[in-house]
Design a protein around this motif. Structure first.
Motif, PDB file in Angstrom:
ATOM      1  N   MET A 353       0.809  -1.215   0.000  1.00  0.00           N
ATOM      2  CA  MET A 353       0.000   0.000   0.000  1.00  0.00           C
ATOM      3  C   MET A 353       0.841   1.263   0.000  1.00  0.00           C
ATOM      4  N   LEU A 463      -5.107  -4.796   8.511  1.00  0.00           N
ATOM      5  CA  LEU A 463      -6.157  -3.794   8.353  1.00  0.00           C
ATOM      6  C   LEU A 463      -7.522  -4.346   8.736  1.00  0.00           C
ATOM      7  N   MET A 467     -10.184  -2.563  11.199  1.00  0.00           N
ATOM      8  CA  MET A 467     -11.579  -2.294  10.834  1.00  0.00           C
ATOM      9  C   MET A 467     -12.523  -2.966  11.834  1.00  0.00           C
ATOM     10  N   ILE A 471     -15.202  -1.060  14.068  1.00  0.00           N
ATOM     11  CA  ILE A 471     -16.633  -1.403  14.055  1.00  0.00           C
ATOM     12  C   ILE A 471     -17.101  -1.674  15.475  1.00  0.00           C
TER      13      ILE A 471
ATOM     14  N   TYR B 105     -17.530 -13.140   2.283  1.00  0.00           N
ATOM     15  CA  TYR B 105     -16.762 -12.175   3.068  1.00  0.00           C
ATOM     16  C   TYR B 105     -15.381 -12.731   3.396  1.00  0.00           C
ATOM     17  N   LEU B 109     -11.552 -11.625   1.855  1.00  0.00           N
ATOM     18  CA  LEU B 109     -10.411 -11.185   2.655  1.00  0.00           C
ATOM     19  C   LEU B 109      -9.211 -12.085   2.423  1.00  0.00           C
ATOM     20  N   LEU B 114      -5.229 -11.200   2.849  1.00  0.00           N
ATOM     21  CA  LEU B 114      -4.397 -11.961   3.778  1.00  0.00           C
ATOM     22  C   LEU B 114      -4.397 -13.433   3.355  1.00  0.00           C
ATOM     23  N   PHE B 148     -21.951   4.156   9.185  1.00  0.00           N
ATOM     24  CA  PHE B 148     -21.030   3.618   8.189  1.00  0.00           C
ATOM     25  C   PHE B 148     -21.522   3.792   6.754  1.00  0.00           C
ATOM     26  N   GLU B 265      -2.407   6.294  -4.807  1.00  0.00           N
ATOM     27  CA  GLU B 265      -2.453   5.077  -5.594  1.00  0.00           C
ATOM     28  C   GLU B 265      -2.825   3.909  -4.696  1.00  0.00           C
ATOM     29  N   ARG B 266      -3.184   2.811  -5.335  1.00  0.00           N
ATOM     30  CA  ARG B 266      -3.541   1.594  -4.603  1.00  0.00           C
ATOM     31  C   ARG B 266      -4.597   1.907  -3.537  1.00  0.00           C
ATOM     32  N   GLU B 268      -7.153   0.174  -2.795  1.00  0.00           N
ATOM     33  CA  GLU B 268      -7.989  -0.955  -2.396  1.00  0.00           C
ATOM     34  C   GLU B 268      -8.321  -1.001  -0.914  1.00  0.00           C
ATOM     35  N   PRO B 269      -7.509  -0.367  -0.028  1.00  0.00           N
ATOM     36  CA  PRO B 269      -7.993  -0.342   1.365  1.00  0.00           C
ATOM     37  C   PRO B 269      -9.372   0.295   1.499  1.00  0.00           C
ATOM     38  N   MET B 272     -11.703  -2.323   0.711  1.00  0.00           N
ATOM     39  CA  MET B 272     -11.752  -3.304   1.788  1.00  0.00           C
ATOM     40  C   MET B 272     -12.545  -2.757   2.970  1.00  0.00           C
ATOM     41  N   ALA B 273     -12.320  -1.493   3.292  1.00  0.00           N
ATOM     42  CA  ALA B 273     -13.065  -0.903   4.408  1.00  0.00           C
ATOM     43  C   ALA B 273     -14.557  -0.925   4.111  1.00  0.00           C
ATOM     44  N   ILE B 276     -15.749  -4.566   4.389  1.00  0.00           N
ATOM     45  CA  ILE B 276     -15.797  -5.109   5.746  1.00  0.00           C
ATOM     46  C   ILE B 276     -16.980  -4.528   6.512  1.00  0.00           C
ATOM     47  N   THR B 277     -17.128  -3.197   6.443  1.00  0.00           N
ATOM     48  CA  THR B 277     -18.208  -2.602   7.233  1.00  0.00           C
ATOM     49  C   THR B 277     -19.564  -2.941   6.637  1.00  0.00           C
ATOM     50  N   PHE B 280     -20.361  -6.532   7.070  1.00  0.00           N
ATOM     51  CA  PHE B 280     -20.587  -6.796   8.492  1.00  0.00           C
ATOM     52  C   PHE B 280     -22.018  -6.461   8.880  1.00  0.00           C
TER      53      PHE B 280
END
Lengths: 549, 365
Positions: A353, A463, A467, A471, B105, B109, B114, B148, B265-266, B268-269, B272-273, B276-277, B280
């Motif tokens: 990143m 990450l 998160m 949450i 989900y 991930l 990961l 969110f 750049e990049r 993607e977080p 992902m955020a 995830i939220t 969730f």
């Protein structure tokens, strides 16, 4: 000391209800209060008091006679150091011992209701109360009143001539401002209520009193605006306070833990302040302030999350500047919460990143550092917390030495020794500065603890862990309530009408209404079009009533 | 009622958006373009139109009994025993659907972020969190979502705007070269997502003003449609109709190629955020309706005791249900739409509505 009295005069059956309803509850054994009436014999009364106050050298008994021939015996009892001795000498003792006899002859003294006469015309003092129970007398003496007992009367006069050493009004140490009033609360409740009264000169401002703490008998003041605070809120606060049955209330922090909605939460659900202007602002929004004798910290309920990120100065400084500062504060809040964990997550799991140059630079710095990023961050954060704590507790002259040692040893030497990377030092420093920007100390502490939790999550799940932690924090905040008010309002549940004063602050002349969260009475704090004055469309200062939000 | 909380119209609106949008946003471009190619955005619009029809059906059924939820009036409509059977099937559906979402989900991930972590870590950690949230009640779920979801939507729009330089809208031509059939084909799976709106039957009585539900729901479906179309347009314009279906998560790949002045750049977080939220809250909501439904099915006085047992079932199901993400994709693409639409999403509600109309069953209005 009390035991003989109890054996002699009474048992549970004679117990009389205390003025405070908390005493309705059964008190723990061994702490029975004997509440018997005063007798008409001065000797007997003084005997009881002497027994109760045995071995208390600070209680002064002074018995004397009244009248030209000394027919009437009388006594005063007080706590040395809690009374204004000049007042007692000049206005009490002198009045009855010297001036009374001149006013009439001794025949009058035996015929008339002397006590009433003394109360009505002898004491040039404004606070005189009557008491018929020993317990009332004892309580009053311990609170600093002077008890005046007269032979032949089963009523004592409690003369309010209190006076003890207090700290002078100072600038609040924890909430300093560049612009705004510089006076802060002190340890004496009466002075604090007068400071609030000076801000709000309205008969709607009510300050109810109660006593809490079996041993400390701490005075508690419950202040609210009768026309603004809802009755339910007032009675809820009183109910929760009355439920408290403990032996000591030494600081408002005790109360805070007793009355909080969720005592297991990391987040404070009661706002505390040393500033009278902040209390006044809260009252004018329909909140309730709880003042505690013996501490400069007043409590304000209900408290919302966003209030912990607001400073009273926001309302005194120009609105654009205040809004900018608030945005900065929110950013700093997030930084202080997240920066170390983001650093750990990114350098451990998500190196891709980072821009390549930055990645290479960090990698070069970390070369030779023996620890993984998590351990490195943990070490630095803990030493930073230790430094901060040391800085608070140490005597002031040593404080500087600590910061020099901290800066040199931890900052410089550990980097050159290769124990931590320079990037980590920057991260910790930025986090530390950001956490100082959060204006409320309670919230800043919560952030510090949560930061460690998030660091652990980041080290284990990257990450995703951060998160998940965020949450969980938000869900927890969403469940919290402060005296029935959702903690996160007005953000959620959404009240756009109250958004004029959340992340930004709009100018005073646009905030026509009070925050509509605590509904009661007249919501309007000023008339609309405050800035429309004859012959001019705009310009000049906003006039009209101004209340701090 | 087992739920004491009340939610506002705004909260319901945001909840519907999240429940449908959260998972769909990642998969929808690949799925619609695989059938409809460059006309994927038309498929998204068509699906939204059908979604509005489903939404009207659900609102009609739900608002016949505005003070009670599906499990309460099932027995009234079809009789006690058939009602229990249908209720049981619905509980199964809630669990099955949720297990699939949890699996998606976890897979996302693992695949995207990961790769060395076992999927059960993600599935169970999110279930612990979700179970805890479910215990706090519907109000808390809605409040969390209220925080969110606006961030998620803003994030999506920002991502779309940042990706504009990479887009070439000529990829979207020609329009309807092969007629309507591929578009209809491409719309089927998104329709099954819109059908998830049937879960709202469980919470209509908890609205402060149930009578507004019809409007809220239609508005939500249209909002979702706008975002669907936006994402499909964006990804197809970036990757073209041939490449887009080959990605598992085209939205993620779109975020990867964003590069503004070598500084931003990049991204993607962000994705992902969002994922995830969003996911969730979706998981939590389905979990909640399953727990609520189970408690009503068993006539319990509180749904809280069944929360963690259901969580264990969900966790196990989410892992055992499909051996690999490819099979999951296959199931979601070929089996799920037919299965879900024909029964729980449209079939059963339609049947129940018809029976209710014929038998003249109606709650207090």
């Amino acid at each position: 000391m009390k035991k003989p009295v109890k054996l002699k005069f009474g048992s549970k059956g004679t117990k009389v209800k205390n003025a405070n309803s908390y005493a309705q509850k059964e008190e723990p054994p061994g702490e029975e209060k004997c509440s018997l009436g005063l007798s008409s014999s001065l000797e007997e009364n003084l005997g009881h008091l002497r027994e109760i106050f045995a071995k208390s050298t600070d209680i002064i008994f002074r018995d004397f006679t009244i009248g030209r021939w000394g027919r009437l015996r009388a006594a005063v009892v007080y706590v040395d150091g809690l009374i204004n001795i000049t007042d007692v000498n000049e206005n009490l003792l002198k009045a009855v011992m010297l001036e009374m006899p001149m006013a009439g002859n001794d025949q009058d003294l035996t015929k008339l209701d002397v006590l009433q006469k003394i109360k009505d015309s002898a004491f040039p003092l404004s606070q005189v109360k009557e008491a018929t129970l020993i317990e009332q007398v004892v309580d009053a003496i311990l609170s600093g009143d002077t008890a005046f007992l007269l032979d032949g009367y089963s009523t004592a006069l409690l003369v309010g001539a209190r006076g003890w050493e207090t700290r002078s009004l100072d600038e609040p140490a924890t909430e300093s401002v560049v612009r705004g009033p510089r006076e802060g609360f002190v340890e004496t409740l009466r002075i604090n209520t007068s400071l609030i009264r000076r801000k709000i000169k309205s008969s709607d401002l009510k300050i109810e009193m109660m006593k809490l703490g079996r041993a400390t008998q701490t005075d508690i003041g419950i202040a609210y605006m009768e026309n603004l605070a809802t009755q339910e809120l007032v009675s809820e606060v009183k109910k929760r306070l009355q439920q408290i049955d403990t032996d000591s209330i030494l600081e408002s922090g005790y109360l805070e833990e007793f009355i909080e909605d969720n005592p297991y939460s990391l987040f404070s659900q009661v706002n505390r302040t040393e500033r009278p202007d902040k209390v006044a602002a809260g009252l004018l929004e329909g909140r309730i302030a709880i003042l505690v004798d013996g501490t400069p910290f007043a409590l304000i309920v209900p408290a919302l999350f966003i209030e912990f990120l607001q400073a009273s100065e926001d309302y005194y400084e120009r609105y654009m500047i205040s809004s900018f500062v608030r945005l900065l504060r929110y950013a700093a809040f997030m930084v202080s919460l997240l920066l170390p964990s983001l650093y750990i997550a990114i350098t451990t799991f998500h190196q891709e990143m980072l821009p390549t140059d930055l990645l290479l630079s960090i990698a070069a710095q970390r070369e030779g550092v023996p620890f993984p990023a998590f351990v490195e961050a943990l070490l630095m954060e803990i030493s930073f917390e230790a430094l901060r704590e040391a800085g608070i507790r140490l005597p002031r002259p040593i404080g500087q030495a600590v910061s020099i040692v901290g800066a040199l040893v931890i900052g410089e030497a550990s980097v050159s020794a290769g124990i931590v990377s320079p990037a980590m030092v920057i991260i910790v420093a930025v986090t530390g500065i950001s956490s100082f920007i959060v204006p409320n100390y309670a919230m800043a502490i919560s952030m510090r603890l949560l930061r460690f939790a998030l660091m652990i999550l980041a080290a284990s799940l990257g990450l995703f862990g951060i998160m998940a932690g965020l949450i969980a924090i938000v869900i927890h905040l969403a469940t919290l309530r402060s005296f029935g008010m959702p903690y996160l309002s007005p953000i959620v549940p959404t009240h756009p009408a109250a958004w004029k004063d959340t992340v930004i602050r709009t100018p005073w002349w646009t905030m026509l209404t009070r925050p509509p969260l605590i509904k009661k009475g007249n919501l309007h704090r000023q008339r609309p079009y405050t800035r429309r004055w004859p012959g001019q469309e705009q310009g000049g200062e906003a006039n009209g009533r101004k209340n701090k939000n | 009622m087992l739920e004491q909380g009340k939610i506002s119209g705004r909260q319901a609106y945001l909840l519907i958006i999240n429940v449908i949008l959260a998972t769909a946003i990642l998969f929808v471009p690949a799925i619609v373009t695989s059938a409809a190619k460059e006309n994927g955005w038309l498929a998204a619009i068509l699906a939204t139109a059908v979604g509005v029809v489903i939404s009207i059906l659900i609102a009609n059924l739900g608002l016949r009994f505005p003070d009670r939820n599906l499990f309460d009036y099932l027995g009234d409509i079809v009789g006690t025993i058939p009602g229990k059977v249908i209720a049981f099937l619905y509980i199964w559906w809630f669990l099955h659907m949720n297990a699939l979402v949890i699996r998606e989900y976890g897979s996302f991930l693992v695949v995207a972020f990961l790769p060395e972590t076992p999927i059960s870590v993600f599935n169970f950690s999110i279930l612990i969190l979700a179970g805890w949230t479910v215990k706090q009640g519907l109000e808390v779920i809605c409040r969390t979502n209220e925080i969110f979801l606006p961030l998620i939507l803003v994030g999506l729009i920002v991502l779309f705007l940042l990706a504009v330089p990479e887009m070439d809208f000529r990829w979207l031509l020609p329009i309807m070269e092969h007629g309507v059939k591929p578009i209809v084909h491409g719309a089927v799976i998104p329709i099954s997502w819109y059908g998830e709106i049937a879960t709202m039957l469980m919470i209509i009585p908890f609205l402060k003003q149930p009578q507004n539900f019809r409007k809220i729901q239609n508005l939500a479906v249209i909002t979702i449609g706008i975002f669907f179309t936006m994402v499909v347009l964006g990804t197809v314009a970036i990757f073209g109709p041939e490449l887009t279906p080959r990605f598992i998560f085209p939205t993620l790949n779109a975020a990867r190629i964003v590069n503004i002045a070598n500084l931003l750049e990049r991204l993607e977080p962000i994705v992902m955020a969002i994922w995830i939220t969003g996911a969730f809250i979706k998981i939590t909501f389905f979990y909640y309706v399953a727990a609520l439904g189970t408690a009503q099915f068993l006539n319990l006085s509180s749904y809280r005791p069944v929360v963690y047992p259901l969580g264990i079932i969900l966790g196990a199901m989410s892992i055992l249900i499909h051996p690999s993400i490819l099979e999951l994709e296959h199931f979601l693409g070929k089996v799920w739409p037919v299965y879900a639409i024909s029964t729980f999403e449209v079939g059963l509600p339609l049947l129940l509505l018809l029976i209710a109309i014929i038998r003249g069953k109606r709650g207090k209005t």
